[in-house]
Scaffold this motif. Sequence first.
Motif, PDB file in Angstrom:
ATOM      1  N   UNK A  29     -10.371   1.660   2.877  1.00 45.12           N
ATOM      2  CA  UNK A  29     -10.160   1.456   1.427  1.00 45.12           C
ATOM      3  C   UNK A  29      -9.543   2.681   0.696  1.00 45.12           C
ATOM      4  N   UNK A  30     -10.133   3.867   1.021  1.00 45.89           N
ATOM      5  CA  UNK A  30      -9.515   5.196   0.572  1.00 45.89           C
ATOM      6  C   UNK A  30      -8.512   5.176   0.971  1.00 45.89           C
ATOM      7  N   UNK A  31      -7.886   5.145   2.175  1.00 47.19           N
ATOM      8  CA  UNK A  31      -6.712   5.182   2.977  1.00 47.19           C
ATOM      9  C   UNK A  31      -5.523   4.613   2.006  1.00 47.19           C
ATOM     10  N   UNK A  32      -5.989   3.351   1.802  1.00 41.65           N
ATOM     11  CA  UNK A  32      -5.053   2.408   1.118  1.00 41.65           C
ATOM     12  C   UNK A  32      -4.878   2.681  -0.383  1.00 41.65           C
ATOM     13  N   UNK A  39       2.681   6.465  -1.790  1.00 40.59           N
ATOM     14  CA  UNK A  39       3.893   5.779  -1.158  1.00 40.59           C
ATOM     15  C   UNK A  39       4.510   4.650  -2.296  1.00 40.59           C
ATOM     16  N   UNK A  40       3.626   3.830  -2.839  1.00 36.86           N
ATOM     17  CA  UNK A  40       4.070   2.744  -3.754  1.00 36.86           C
ATOM     18  C   UNK A  40       4.206   3.160  -4.898  1.00 36.86           C
ATOM     19  N   UNK A  65      -6.266  13.394  -6.524  1.00 41.80           N
ATOM     20  CA  UNK A  65      -6.972  12.249  -6.145  1.00 41.80           C
ATOM     21  C   UNK A  65      -6.135  11.437  -4.986  1.00 41.80           C
ATOM     22  N   UNK A  66      -5.114  11.558  -5.033  1.00 43.70           N
ATOM     23  CA  UNK A  66      -4.081  11.056  -3.952  1.00 43.70           C
ATOM     24  C   UNK A  66      -4.595  11.537  -2.706  1.00 43.70           C
ATOM     25  N   UNK A  67      -4.654  12.973  -2.499  1.00 44.68           N
ATOM     26  CA  UNK A  67      -4.856  13.474  -1.277  1.00 44.68           C
ATOM     27  C   UNK A  67      -6.253  13.319  -0.708  1.00 44.68           C
ATOM     28  N   UNK A  68      -7.257  13.357  -1.608  1.00 48.02           N
ATOM     29  CA  UNK A  68      -8.492  13.292  -1.279  1.00 48.02           C
ATOM     30  C   UNK A  68      -8.997  11.905  -0.936  1.00 48.02           C
ATOM     31  N   UNK A  72      -9.245  12.129   2.821  1.00 48.08           N
ATOM     32  CA  UNK A  72     -10.495  11.971   2.967  1.00 48.08           C
ATOM     33  C   UNK A  72     -10.729  10.757   3.749  1.00 48.08           C
ATOM     34  N   UNK A  73      -9.979   9.716   3.483  1.00 44.52           N
ATOM     35  CA  UNK A  73     -10.220   8.501   4.060  1.00 44.52           C
ATOM     36  C   UNK A  73     -10.148   8.647   5.492  1.00 44.52           C
ATOM     37  N   UNK A  74      -8.892   9.295   6.079  1.00 42.59           N
ATOM     38  CA  UNK A  74      -8.860   9.306   7.497  1.00 42.59           C
ATOM     39  C   UNK A  74      -9.992  10.211   8.126  1.00 42.59           C
TER      40      UNK A  74
END
Length: 162
Positions: A29-32, A39-40, A65-68, A72-74
Amino acid sequence: MQTLLNPAKKYPILDDIVLLLARIALGVILIAHGWQKFNEWTLAGTSAAFVDMGIPAPRVTSAIAASAELVGGVLVLIGLLTPVVAILNVLVQLAAFALVHVQAGLFIENGGYELVLALAAGLLLLAVRGAGKFSIDALLPGSPYRNNATDRVAEEELVSAR
């Protein structure tokens, strides 16, 4: 009754399996969401949306936020530095809760906070419990998930090699 109320006490492997499944779900979910911001929507688009939502320092906060979320998701997914990364993302979710979603109520269909609340709760559990046995964190020295006998053998080999 004790098994019913705490099945992991009788079957400790359940704890590690559940932590793994939680990491997979939360990481995906975080990665998405991080990927979506990069990207989008692009960082410029995300920053513009942050301006519209009244989020302070939108260029900086959108990148944070995007980087975290993406990085962070990975890290949550593979179980590396899990407590630190989980807390960082809890802070991102709490900011989203307070600055964007709380006034819309609970339900996500109205822009509400149910997703950020669920993510924060799951991430808090990972921050407190750690990544579990099936993680990269478990391989790190001093990890509570490492086999103490294996650690002692490795230490003895280091000492004897000197």
